[in-house]
Each structure stands twice: as C-alpha cells, then as structure tokens.
Design a protein around this motif. Sequence first.
Motif, PDB file in Angstrom:
ATOM      1  N   GLY A  68      40.434  88.023  50.199  1.00  0.00           N
ATOM      2  CA  GLY A  68      40.630  86.511  49.785  1.00  0.00           C
ATOM      3  C   GLY A  68      40.265  85.735  50.422  1.00  0.00           C
ATOM      4  O   GLY A  68      39.719  85.684  51.356  1.00  0.00           O
ATOM      5  N   LYS A  69      39.286  84.427  49.721  1.00  0.00           N
ATOM      6  CA  LYS A  69      38.868  82.884  50.169  1.00  0.00           C
ATOM      7  C   LYS A  69      39.939  82.427  50.857  1.00  0.00           C
ATOM      8  O   LYS A  69      41.212  82.302  50.248  1.00  0.00           O
ATOM      9  CB  LYS A  69      37.970  82.032  49.841  1.00  0.00           C
ATOM     10  CG  LYS A  69      36.389  82.731  49.482  1.00  0.00           C
ATOM     11  CD  LYS A  69      35.577  82.223  48.546  1.00  0.00           C
ATOM     12  CE  LYS A  69      34.456  82.663  48.230  1.00  0.00           C
ATOM     13  NZ  LYS A  69      33.766  81.533  48.067  1.00  0.00           N
ATOM     14  N   ILE A  70      39.636  82.067  52.087  1.00  0.00           N
ATOM     15  CA  ILE A  70      40.883  81.476  52.504  1.00  0.00           C
ATOM     16  C   ILE A  70      41.088  79.938  52.362  1.00  0.00           C
ATOM     17  O   ILE A  70      38.837  79.464  52.897  1.00  0.00           O
ATOM     18  CB  ILE A  70      40.780  81.641  54.822  1.00  0.00           C
ATOM     19  CG1 ILE A  70      41.290  82.682  54.751  1.00  0.00           C
ATOM     20  CG2 ILE A  70      41.706  80.370  55.437  1.00  0.00           C
ATOM     21  CD1 ILE A  70      41.398  82.872  56.400  1.00  0.00           C
ATOM     22  N   SER A  71      42.009  79.078  52.774  1.00  0.00           N
ATOM     23  CA  SER A  71      41.457  77.212  52.053  1.00  0.00           C
ATOM     24  C   SER A  71      43.085  76.938  52.696  1.00  0.00           C
ATOM     25  O   SER A  71      44.308  77.433  52.455  1.00  0.00           O
ATOM     26  CB  SER A  71      41.314  76.987  50.891  1.00  0.00           C
ATOM     27  OG  SER A  71      41.611  75.264  50.943  1.00  0.00           O
ATOM     28  N   GLY A  72      43.267  76.162  53.974  1.00  0.00           N
ATOM     29  CA  GLY A  72      44.550  75.513  54.466  1.00  0.00           C
ATOM     30  C   GLY A  72      44.490  74.995  56.019  1.00  0.00           C
ATOM     31  O   GLY A  72      42.932  74.037  56.076  1.00  0.00           O
ATOM     32  N   THR A  73      45.095  74.688  56.870  1.00  0.00           N
ATOM     33  CA  THR A  73      44.834  73.563  57.512  1.00  0.00           C
ATOM     34  C   THR A  73      45.447  74.266  58.933  1.00  0.00           C
ATOM     35  O   THR A  73      46.589  75.573  58.734  1.00  0.00           O
ATOM     36  CB  THR A  73      45.854  72.440  57.157  1.00  0.00           C
ATOM     37  OG1 THR A  73      47.281  72.667  57.299  1.00  0.00           O
ATOM     38  CG2 THR A  73      44.989  71.167  57.242  1.00  0.00           C
ATOM     39  N   ARG A  74      45.267  73.925  59.751  1.00  0.00           N
ATOM     40  CA  ARG A  74      45.902  74.380  61.702  1.00  0.00           C
ATOM     41  C   ARG A  74      46.532  72.942  62.234  1.00  0.00           C
ATOM     42  O   ARG A  74      45.531  71.936  62.225  1.00  0.00           O
ATOM     43  CB  ARG A  74      45.438  75.027  62.180  1.00  0.00           C
ATOM     44  CG  ARG A  74      45.469  75.298  63.048  1.00  0.00           C
ATOM     45  CD  ARG A  74      44.658  75.904  63.992  1.00  0.00           C
ATOM     46  NE  ARG A  74      43.503  75.499  65.322  1.00  0.00           N
ATOM     47  CZ  ARG A  74      43.934  74.746  66.023  1.00  0.00           C
ATOM     48  NH1 ARG A  74      44.906  74.785  66.921  1.00  0.00           N
ATOM     49  NH2 ARG A  74      43.031  73.577  66.693  1.00  0.00           N
ATOM     50  N   SER A  75      47.806  72.758  62.175  1.00  0.00           N
ATOM     51  CA  SER A  75      48.222  71.341  63.390  1.00  0.00           C
ATOM     52  C   SER A  75      48.912  72.453  64.782  1.00  0.00           C
ATOM     53  O   SER A  75      49.659  73.033  64.007  1.00  0.00           O
ATOM     54  CB  SER A  75      49.126  71.243  62.230  1.00  0.00           C
ATOM     55  OG  SER A  75      50.099  69.947  63.346  1.00  0.00           O
ATOM     56  N   ARG A  80      48.836  77.004  58.418  1.00  0.00           N
ATOM     57  CA  ARG A  80      49.029  77.458  56.613  1.00  0.00           C
ATOM     58  C   ARG A  80      47.605  77.627  56.005  1.00  0.00           C
ATOM     59  O   ARG A  80      46.708  76.049  56.147  1.00  0.00           O
ATOM     60  CB  ARG A  80      49.773  75.590  56.282  1.00  0.00           C
ATOM     61  CG  ARG A  80      51.358  75.638  57.499  1.00  0.00           C
ATOM     62  CD  ARG A  80      52.301  76.318  56.418  1.00  0.00           C
ATOM     63  NE  ARG A  80      53.542  75.924  57.769  1.00  0.00           N
ATOM     64  CZ  ARG A  80      53.712  77.183  59.306  1.00  0.00           C
ATOM     65  NH1 ARG A  80      52.835  77.558  59.466  1.00  0.00           N
ATOM     66  NH2 ARG A  80      54.784  77.209  59.795  1.00  0.00           N
ATOM     67  N   PHE A  81      47.523  78.035  55.208  1.00  0.00           N
ATOM     68  CA  PHE A  81      46.289  78.863  54.804  1.00  0.00           C
ATOM     69  C   PHE A  81      46.785  79.440  52.938  1.00  0.00           C
ATOM     70  O   PHE A  81      47.576  80.370  53.046  1.00  0.00           O
ATOM     71  CB  PHE A  81      45.628  78.998  55.560  1.00  0.00           C
ATOM     72  CG  PHE A  81      45.415  80.526  55.876  1.00  0.00           C
ATOM     73  CD1 PHE A  81      45.551  81.815  55.007  1.00  0.00           C
ATOM     74  CD2 PHE A  81      46.443  80.353  56.908  1.00  0.00           C
ATOM     75  CE1 PHE A  81      45.314  83.132  55.556  1.00  0.00           C
ATOM     76  CE2 PHE A  81      46.739  81.783  57.958  1.00  0.00           C
ATOM     77  CZ  PHE A  81      46.190  83.107  56.993  1.00  0.00           C
ATOM     78  N   ASN A  82      46.142  79.363  51.991  1.00  0.00           N
ATOM     79  CA  ASN A  82      45.955  79.795  50.742  1.00  0.00           C
ATOM     80  C   ASN A  82      44.979  81.020  50.369  1.00  0.00           C
ATOM     81  O   ASN A  82      43.663  80.800  51.271  1.00  0.00           O
ATOM     82  CB  ASN A  82      46.065  78.861  50.184  1.00  0.00           C
ATOM     83  CG  ASN A  82      47.443  78.586  49.364  1.00  0.00           C
ATOM     84  OD1 ASN A  82      48.802  78.682  50.104  1.00  0.00           O
ATOM     85  ND2 ASN A  82      47.433  77.492  49.180  1.00  0.00           N
ATOM     86  N   THR A  83      45.286  81.783  49.942  1.00  0.00           N
ATOM     87  CA  THR A  83      43.989  82.948  49.760  1.00  0.00           C
ATOM     88  C   THR A  83      43.645  83.439  48.096  1.00  0.00           C
ATOM     89  O   THR A  83      44.700  83.122  47.314  1.00  0.00           O
ATOM     90  CB  THR A  83      43.766  83.958  50.566  1.00  0.00           C
ATOM     91  OG1 THR A  83      45.565  84.911  50.082  1.00  0.00           O
ATOM     92  CG2 THR A  83      44.220  84.415  51.995  1.00  0.00           C
ATOM     93  N   THR A  84      42.414  82.989  48.047  1.00  0.00           N
ATOM     94  CA  THR A  84      42.067  83.612  46.255  1.00  0.00           C
ATOM     95  C   THR A  84      41.459  84.435  45.796  1.00  0.00           C
ATOM     96  O   THR A  84      39.971  84.523  47.010  1.00  0.00           O
ATOM     97  CB  THR A  84      41.129  81.961  45.431  1.00  0.00           C
ATOM     98  OG1 THR A  84      43.219  80.645  46.069  1.00  0.00           O
ATOM     99  CG2 THR A  84      41.586  81.751  44.390  1.00  0.00           C
ATOM    100  N   ASP A  85      41.582  85.148  45.515  1.00  0.00           N
ATOM    101  CA  ASP A  85      40.594  85.776  44.772  1.00  0.00           C
ATOM    102  C   ASP A  85      39.535  86.186  43.425  1.00  0.00           C
ATOM    103  O   ASP A  85      39.869  84.879  42.881  1.00  0.00           O
ATOM    104  CB  ASP A  85      40.776  87.559  45.117  1.00  0.00           C
ATOM    105  CG  ASP A  85      42.226  87.638  43.830  1.00  0.00           C
ATOM    106  OD1 ASP A  85      42.115  86.556  42.649  1.00  0.00           O
ATOM    107  OD2 ASP A  85      42.828  88.674  43.109  1.00  0.00           O
ATOM    108  N   HIS A  86      39.431  86.913  43.214  1.00  0.00           N
ATOM    109  CA  HIS A  86      37.560  86.824  41.968  1.00  0.00           C
ATOM    110  C   HIS A  86      38.970  86.524  41.060  1.00  0.00           C
ATOM    111  O   HIS A  86      37.984  86.426  39.705  1.00  0.00           O
ATOM    112  CB  HIS A  86      36.770  87.558  42.315  1.00  0.00           C
ATOM    113  CG  HIS A  86      38.076  88.893  41.838  1.00  0.00           C
ATOM    114  ND1 HIS A  86      38.226  89.390  42.602  1.00  0.00           N
ATOM    115  CD2 HIS A  86      37.769  90.071  40.209  1.00  0.00           C
ATOM    116  CE1 HIS A  86      39.178  90.929  42.121  1.00  0.00           C
ATOM    117  NE2 HIS A  86      38.186  91.179  40.746  1.00  0.00           N
ATOM    118  N   THR A  87      40.056  87.204  40.844  1.00  0.00           N
ATOM    119  CA  THR A  87      41.146  86.818  39.759  1.00  0.00           C
ATOM    120  C   THR A  87      41.353  85.459  39.666  1.00  0.00           C
ATOM    121  O   THR A  87      42.250  85.436  38.500  1.00  0.00           O
ATOM    122  CB  THR A  87      41.492  88.127  39.423  1.00  0.00           C
ATOM    123  OG1 THR A  87      42.958  87.801  40.166  1.00  0.00           O
ATOM    124  CG2 THR A  87      41.305  89.353  39.160  1.00  0.00           C
ATOM    125  N   GLY A  88      41.695  84.436  40.639  1.00  0.00           N
ATOM    126  CA  GLY A  88      42.225  83.839  40.813  1.00  0.00           C
ATOM    127  C   GLY A  88      43.938  83.622  41.307  1.00  0.00           C
ATOM    128  O   GLY A  88      44.624  82.844  41.234  1.00  0.00           O
TER     129      GLY A  88
END
Length: 397
Positions: A68-75, A80-88
């Motif tokens: 899935g696509k990555i959306s998150g941050t690095r400190s 810390r990140f989330n992934t979301t696939d085509h089904t949500g």
Amino acid sequence: MKSRILFVLLACLWTCHSLANADDVAALSGTCHNLTGNADGHLKIVFSEEGDKLGGFVSVSGWLRGGGKISGTRSGMKFRFNTTDHTGLIIKWQGDVQNGKLSGEYHIDAQGGMPEQIGEWSVTPEGTLKNGAPCNANVTLSLLKMVLETGFNDPVKQADGTFIPGAQDLFKSIHPAGAGVSIWVENLDVEWNSDRQSRCYEDIHKFSINCVLYWQGILKPTGTTKLRFAYNIKLNAVTAAEIVESTGTTNKDVNETLFTVGSLSDHHERSPGDNPPAPQAAGNPNSGCAFAATGVCFILSVFVLSSFVFVSQEQKIVEPGGLFSSAKYEIVNTTSWLPVIFWTAIFCGAIYWLVLWKRSKPLVWLGLASCWWLKNLADGQKRANAAKPIAPSYQAR
C-alpha cells in the motif's frame, strides 16, 4: 504472458519515476511476521521523504500478501506511518532505527469483516538517493523490484468481471489445482546500456527477473514455484519465460501455457496508484492436513472408544424361566455414547490445532499418552467383565 510482463513493466516505470522525483528516496528490504496468523512474509519498503513527511510504497509477499501507499512522519530515528490499499484498508506501522536496522510492529484494526491483527517487521537499507544526486544503481533496482512485485500481485480482472489476486491468475496457468498466495521478486539481473554512465531506468538495456510463486495445493498443502522472465527494453519484448523448479505438479506444455495466458491489458484494470491487499495471513498453509488428520482421528476415536473403552457388558433375558427351569440369559455390549462424544471432541480438537501449527512433538506425546490411557482403560474393563457372573446368582423357584 509477454503482454502481461510488458504492461506491468510500463506501470512500474511510471511509479519508479514518480518516486525518484521526490526529495530523498530510501529502499529497504526484510521480513515481517503476522503474530495473529503465525505466518511469515517478505517485506519491501521504499520511502520518499520531503522534510519530515514520509511517502512511498510497501510490498508484502511470501506466505503473507499485501502492500500500500505510505503516509506518515519521521522524527529522528522514529518512523510512524500508515499504509492504505485500493480497498481502503489501513495498516498502522511504527518502528525505530537501531544498529542500522529499522524494525517495529504493525497493527490492523478489525474492519471489513477481518479480525484485528498484529505483527512484527524488520528491514535493512539497500540504498538511498538524495535530491539532485545522480541515479544510484542500488536504488534503481530496489525500486524496480518493489514495483514489479506490487504489479504481479495486483488483482486481475477475469472474463466474467470478477477480480482475483495476481498470484492466483499466474498459478492457474501453471498448476492444475490449488490457490496462489503471492509472488515474491527474489532478484533482478540488469544489463545496462554501454554508452551511458548513469544508472537510471532509461539506462537499462535488458533485465531478467527471478521470482517465487507461493501457493497452497490439494495433494501438497503448501509449495513454491520458481520462475524466470527476461525482458529486452530495446526490443520491447519478453524474450524468455520459464519455470526453474516447482515443488508441485505443473500443467502439461507449461512453456506454451505461459506464453498464451492472455494480454494483461485485456483483463487487468489497474492505475499506477493501485496496490494489493493488506498484509494479512493468507490462510494457514497446514489447514488441509489439519482437517484430514482430524477426520482420521474422529473415525479412530469413535471406533476405539465405543468398541473397547466406554462399553459395558450386561445380561439380557433371552427366555424367561418357568416353574422348574431357570431363565436363559445372553451377554450384550452396551456403549455409553456421552463420554464417547466428549472425548472424541477433545481428541479431534487437540489433533487439529497441533497439526495446524506444526507442533509435531506434542502430537507424538499426545498419541503415546492416548495409547497408554486407552490400554489401561481396556485392561480395566476386561478385568471388570471377567469378574462378572455369567448367570444370575439365584435360582428360580
């Protein structure tokens, strides 16, 4: 199959270029373990970083499947990140860098009829690319492997309009029965253009892919099939597609089958941003053996318990006695079915879970203990029956 490889390659190059245009890119690979399903998988991650924001892709294969696509941050060293696939479906990842390795845990909330799942993961860097720096061969190959793997595992549209996993679409063209779990791109061999010094995607002349198809079968509960594909970019053609080895039975004329699966563009509706399902256990690979062992245990348990253990001998009057004769009796066996059902359920449950999770040693000890217990019960029953009188202790008058 030639058309399918071509289509996947074009989508992969588009994705690779979009990732490479980010400020900073890092490619990592490693493993992940689903604690809920007790299954292992291969893990590929490509981070694109702009400031403290993370983007990129995750690909999971092996006995797990997803991405899935990555959306998150690095400190600092904390990711810390989330992934979301085509089904949500959303997966929450967290990890820290220690001793040059990024590792942590992931969590999937109960959603879409799927139970809550947890797991661990660990990856090591394969290469990094800073903004403005010349193309890096390690990053280029890592990106290409990751997006090829994602493309191979993407859902494929069938003639009836339904979608099946890419691994299943490939599996049914090679094997007669079973189900494909996932496709893992093991390695990538590249021949670069000799007239260029850079190592970008457009500098590739041709390459070959070694990948592994993980599957579940009927005669064999689990197995793998190693495949090799070769692609010439200048010719824009797949030049080789072969099965290297397989632990299962393959279809006849498999080479012809590989080349006549059909064009992916006819059956595959995919945009470059689509991703395969989330990393969840793809069914326990020992479930078939567990059910078979449970069935055998049920038959043997009912037979042994009802015939030798929970059975007693009773005397039944065959002919009533008269004034000057004794009644005639015969000995009949009577089974107590309630304990038979209870212990059969206990044995079948124990056998199922022990086989399911590959606990062979407890299974052996359970079998030995069961045999010893059944033998003692049978011996005790024989002694008790031997002490019973054959005829009543009174005489009819």
